[in-house]
Design an enzyme around this catalytic site. Structure first.
Site, PDB file in Angstrom:
ATOM      1  N   GLY A 143       0.810  -1.217   0.000  1.00  0.00           N
ATOM      2  CA  GLY A 143       0.000   0.000   0.000  1.00  0.00           C
ATOM      3  C   GLY A 143       0.834   1.253   0.000  1.00  0.00           C
ATOM      4  N   MET A 144       2.095   1.179   0.494  1.00  0.00           N
ATOM      5  CA  MET A 144       2.892   2.390   0.611  1.00  0.00           C
ATOM      6  C   MET A 144       4.216   2.285  -0.129  1.00  0.00           C
ATOM      7  SD  MET A 144       4.335   4.245   4.031  1.00  0.00           S
ATOM      8  CE  MET A 144       5.629   3.022   4.214  1.00  0.00           C
ATOM      9  N   ASP A 187       0.754  -3.531  13.458  1.00  0.00           N
ATOM     10  CA  ASP A 187       0.270  -4.058  12.178  1.00  0.00           C
ATOM     11  C   ASP A 187       0.772  -5.479  11.967  1.00  0.00           C
ATOM     12  OD1 ASP A 187      -1.136  -4.071   9.807  1.00  0.00           O
ATOM     13  OD2 ASP A 187       0.486  -3.168   8.632  1.00  0.00           O
ATOM     14  N   ALA A 247       1.352 -11.559   6.470  1.00  0.00           N
ATOM     15  CA  ALA A 247       2.172 -11.034   5.378  1.00  0.00           C
ATOM     16  C   ALA A 247       3.385 -10.277   5.884  1.00  0.00           C
ATOM     17  CB  ALA A 247       1.322 -10.131   4.488  1.00  0.00           C
ATOM     18  N   ASP A 254       8.062  -4.603   8.401  1.00  0.00           N
ATOM     19  CA  ASP A 254       7.042  -3.557   8.220  1.00  0.00           C
ATOM     20  C   ASP A 254       6.635  -2.930   9.549  1.00  0.00           C
ATOM     21  OD1 ASP A 254       5.163  -1.800   7.385  1.00  0.00           O
ATOM     22  OD2 ASP A 254       4.034  -3.227   6.179  1.00  0.00           O
TER      23      ASP A 254
END
Length: 728
Positions: free
Chosen positions: A127-128, A239, A243, A257
């Site tokens: 997403g980023m 988060d 994944a 992440d």
């Protein structure tokens, strides 16, 4: 998100263009944008409304055009940083054809030189960020380089989050956390380099098929240990999801992440109050409710529980049809049982996951280390610390999911299962039928409580007493004629029998009139009269007997029955009426069969039925009966006593005058509880008056009318009233 089909491509491209325009601030108004696509305006408007709904649910203000793209990016935070034989097969962004990738982010032409790094190929998109396999020329090593998507067009918040991830990971040094080597800004690109993990990620392993339970527990245990290191350094991940857990070629886990990390020591993060950040399926309830600023170590523990659930069952614990629905479920719905998806899940593992997924943080494991230790215990076959929920609590959680119940208790129901809907339908049907069911139930209950019991216990009395003899005779008839199992228990007399009836230890008991009191007891029938037998054996006492009173008893020891017996109660009332107080006339309890001993008192006052075998035995020795002439005075002071006469026929050899011997007496009744079954009372009365007579002194049923003023059992009253009607 699924790969768009060819039929959806124009809508996807238009919506992506809208998001980019909002992000860049180049869109005028929503209506102007929709006017450019009249043939798909309705579909685009639905997508825009969904983006608005996400913002409203998470507590943010309704987004302006420039805020929608930011919300869409926050909804999917997947950043894949692994390299393997199938690097792009499971990553949604990486699988998009070039024509479907965001037009504002084509990325550099590869190979591309970025300072000391040579970018070779894309190995992941999220997403980023975009992750490249790269060579660091100066150190001649292969690394992963992550660049922010949008390049120089990236907004300030994206850049801040990007550097938060790099700085957070760089301060951690643990074999279970992907290390960051360098971060900075080069040629307009924000980037950081990190170790390249050759292998796959946990999400792909879950997608590949059912994981062995032992492997699932081991992966999460190792992740918990690595996460504990981050927590010890005051860093929350916020988060955690499959994944973001990389698995190398030696089957070791690595956390990556940290883009949504929060530094507890400085209370800083890339989000503020009222934002729901993370991945909805693995987000803790406090995050899903729009309070990411309140996230704690227990929030990461919740995510680990959700990851373990997914590893074992192949799916997250709570899955909705939309992001908003998923968030609502995470906040309000209890997770389903793991065994409903995989039947062989061990109870201990299910208990561990349930503790992680508690809605209230204080009920979860208080640290990732505690979770790791419990998983260690599970894997080694040792007892775990977590305790399973009780059946009642599980049942309550299930019932609370019924829409009607949820509405009554104020719980939001996001989705109802067929079982909940069937249960609610049954509840409503039961509610509609409740008046009829109540009437039927009352009838059945009335029949049950009024029916004849299968066994009956009767109270007796003192050894060799009349109560024992009467109760045993009645028990024999109940057993022989009614087929009821019976038992007679000895007792201490009337007061003892009263307590046994109240305590439901017995169902029937003979009892002296003075002992019958209270709302719980009532009378079945009168049994016999009990006469006060005043016996004296000392000749000198008989010589001084006062024919007008019993003052010769003053100062004498008097044998009376034990406390609690009807005989003792009657003796106390008589002696008190004769003004013979206990301190002046000692009252002694002595077994009646020891009255012949030399040390026994020379006076005895025994209240028993006339013709008593006990009294007959005493009269055959040195004992003599003495009249109690003050009967009227005594009965006026004590209404349960009455004047009575002992006839010569009662004791033929005792030399009783032809006119009898005046005394006082009372009545013994058969007593039961007020709620005794009517069938028992009716059968008892029929057998009590059955021929031949149960015992000689039984008061005939024709004379029972004398006691109609007493509190009779309703079945007994009906029995005697029917006899009265027949006699007329």
């Amino acid at each position: 998100m699924p790969v768009p089909s060819e039929a959806d491509d124009p809508i996807d491209e238009a919506f992506a263009a809208y998001l980019r325009s909002c992000d860049e601030g180049s869109v005028g108004s929503r209506e102007e944008f929709l006017a450019q696509f009249p043939e798909m305006a309705e579909e685009l408007k639905s997508l825009m409304d969904a983006a608005d709904a996400i913002h409203r649910f998470t507590g943010a203000s309704v987004p302006d055009s420039g805020e929608v793209a930011q919300a869409a990016a926050a909804a999917d935070t997947v950043d894949v940083m692994v390299a393997g034989p199938d690097d792009s097969g499971d990553d949604p962004a990486a699988t998009l054809p070039e024509a479907h990738r965001p037009k504002g982010d084509p990325g550099p032409t590869l190979p591309y030189t970025l300072g000391d790094y040579e970018l070779l190929e894309v190995i992941g998109r999220g997403g980023m960020g975009v992750v490249y396999r790269a060579t660091q020329r100066m150190l001649n090593r292969t690394v992963a380089v992550k660049m922010i998507r949008g390049g120089m067009l990236a907004c300030e918040n994206d850049v801040r989050r990007f550097y938060t991830e790099a700085q957070a990971a760089a301060r951690l040094h643990h074999p279970g956390i992907v290390p960051v080597y360098q971060f900075g800004h080069e040629a307009g690109h924000h980037f950081f380099s990190m170790a390249l993990i050759e292998g796959t990620d946990l999400q792909r392993k879950i997608n590949d098929g059912e994981l062995p339970i032992e492997d699932a527990a081991r992966y999460v245990r190792d992740v918990a240990r690595a996460l504990e290191h981050a927590h010890q350094n005051d860093l929350l991940h916020r988060d955690m999801k499959p994944a973001n857990i990389l698995i190398d070629q030696k089957d070791r886990v690595h956390i990556t992440d940290f883009g949504l990390a929060k530094n507890l020591s400085t209370d800083s993060s890339v989000t503020g109050s009222g934002a729901a950040v993370g991945t909805p399926n693995y987000m803790a309830p406090e995050q899903a409710g729009g309070h990411s600023d309140r996230a704690t170590r227990q929030s990461d523990v919740y995510s680990l529980g959700a990851i373990l659930f997914a590893c074992v069952t192949g799916r997250p614990p709570l899955v909705g049809d939309s992001v908003v629905e998923t968030l609502m479920q995470v906040v309000h719905e209890p997770p389903p049982a793991m065994r409903s998806f995989r039947s062989n899940v061990p109870t201990d593992l299910e208990t561990i996951v349930a503790k992680c997924l508690e809605k209230e943080p204080r009920k979860r494991y208080q640290s990732a280390r505690d979770l790791a230790e419990d998983l260690d215990a599970f894997m080694e076959g040792r007892p775990i610390l977590a305790r399973p929920r009780g059946r009642l609590l599980k049942m309550w959680h299930w019932v609370a999911g019924v829409p009607l119940v949820g509405a009554l208790i104020g719980r939001k129901i996001v989705r109802t299962s067929p079982g909940h809907r069937r249960f609610q339908a049954a509840m409503l049907l039961l509610l509609a039928l409740s008046p009829f069911l109540f009437v039927i139930g009352a009838m059945l209950w009335s029949h049950h409580i009024e029916a004849m019991p299968q066994s009956v216990t009767l109270a007796g009395g003192l050894d060799q007493g009349t109560y024992n003899r009467v109760s045993q005779a009645l028990a024999d008839r109940l057993e022989q004629s009614a087929g009821v199992a019976t038992r007679v228990v000895a007792s201490g007399g009337s007061l003892d029998n009263r307590q046994r009836l109240i305590a439901r230890e017995v169902q029937l008991a003979p009892m002296q009139a003075s002992a019958i009191s209270g709302d719980e007891l009532c009378v079945i029938a009168p049994l016999f009269y009990e006469a006060a037998h005043l016996l004296v054996r000392a000749p000198e006492l008989l010589e001084h007997q006062d024919s007008f009173g019993l003052q010769f008893l003053a100062g004498q020891r008097i044998a009376v029955g034990p406390i609690g017996s009807g005989s003792r109660r009657a003796a106390d009332m008589i002696l008190d009426s004769l003004k013979l107080p206990a301190d002046a006339t000692p009252r002694e309890v002595i077994p009646w069969d020891r009255l012949q001993s030399t040390d026994a008192p020379d006076v005895a006052l025994i209240c028993v039925g006339r013709g008593s075998e006990l009294v007959s035995q005493l009269l055959r020795r040195d004992w003599r009966l003495v009249a109690i002439p003050q009967g009227i005075t005594i009965s006026m002071q004590h209404p349960t006593l009455r004047t009575i006469t002992i006839d010569p026929t009662d004791y033929p050899t005792a030399g009783i005058p032809e006119g009898g011997l005046a005394t006082v007496g009372t009545t013994a009744f058969l007593v039961t509880r007020r709620d005794a079954p009517s069938a028992l009372v009716q059968t008892t009365l029929e057998l009590l008056y059955q021929s031949p007579r149960l015992f000689v002194d039984l008061i005939p049923r024709e004379r029972a009318a004398e006691w109609q003023g007493l509190d009779l059992h309703h079945a007994a009253r009906g029995y005697f009233e029917s006899l009265d009607i027949e006699s007329r």
